[in-house]
Design an enzyme around this catalytic site. Sequence first.
Site: not given
Length: 412
Positions: A129, A206, A209, A232, A370
């Site tokens: 991202h 990261d 998600q 999220k 993104c």
Amino acid sequence: MMPVARAAFDVDEVRAAFPILSRTVRGRPLVYLDNAATTQKPASVIASIVQYYTELNANVHRGVHELSERATDAYEAAREGVKAFFNAADHHEIVFTRNATEGINLVAHAFARPRLKPGDEVLISAMEHHSNIVPWQLACAATGAKLVVAPITDEGELDLDAFDRLIGRRTMLAAVTHMSNALGTITPAEDIVRIAHAKGVPVLLDGSQAAYHMRVDVQAIGADFYVATGHKLYGPTGIGVLYGRSELLEEMDPFLGGGDMIASVTFERSTWNELPYKFEAGTPHIAGAIGLHAALNFIESIGLDRIADHERMLLEYGTALLEGIPGVRIIGSARRKGSILSFVMDGIHPHDIGTIVDREGVAIRTGHHCAQPVMERFGVPATARASLAMYNTTAELDALGAALGHVREVFG
Ligand SMILES: Cc1ncc(COP(=O)(O)O)c(C=O)c1O
């Protein structure tokens, strides 16, 4: 021993917890398939925020009065909740941020920049991202270091051999997604960490998600830094989490200066507060942390394993459905994949797909998500993306399928 049966997953019951799911959009029941952008909020999260402002509102850490103490307790209980959710060793390792982006920038500023020398390298992957690209580009530009990108395969998997080869003497940090928002790929976090650590390189993952689709155990993974974002995780916007191993956080100077992050201040010099407050300058998003805590409790009450099972079923159903529509091509077919369906339709721009399905109450995302380098890698300007969460149903995927049928009719 008898296997323990998992309690049945009742999607209707789950849906009933989310007030927004009963609304209509354009006169149709809302079909919300844009969960990778942000998830909807259960009533318990909304109630926790209302309750905080109705009954507890006060600033934290500074007051001796009842409300301040209670707000502080609730804020710190949220940190304990996050620590347990990610299985961190210590609550000092949990820093509240605004979002995942801020967590990555914090590490780029406070960890990477002071250590990067000209010619050093930061290794990322080709499926990041923008939030896990641009902070490193800025850090490299400021220090004379170089951004190195590990390639991905045609299926959208990280090329682990290349990742291994690209870690050299000058690699200062590897920063890789745990799950791609554009492709759905779940990366082999443990392998990434093992390979990098074998060469003495720390790893940031990261988890924006991954964290709401699967159980994340930062100690089992061995990550040095792990970021997640509240909105999220079925929680509020404006609150995120940075996990960092104590030794590394201890070594780092602050990211932002101001109130709360200091031990003492004179005009000559200031000293820093203990972890994690050294990294939480100014009044934090107290309501956000409390809302996030409620969200994590909600997720745990359903069970991440059961959520993952349900989403796996939806992913398989949705994949077969899309594959059955002439002219549809799914982008991203990794063996380990979360519930994201990125796709293109022959001769039809993704924005047109999104606009037409929206008329039928189906919310999907279209664009580069993104992740422009991912689009470039797959030779498409954009994709349409249906991303699924715990409350989605096969009937909603059927609604998407029907709406895509109409897209085909419109474009002949
Ligand atoms: C993989 C990934 N990383 C980082 C982010 C950034 O999250 P936030 O905007 O909440 O900081 C996102 C959000 O879409 C994402 O999907």
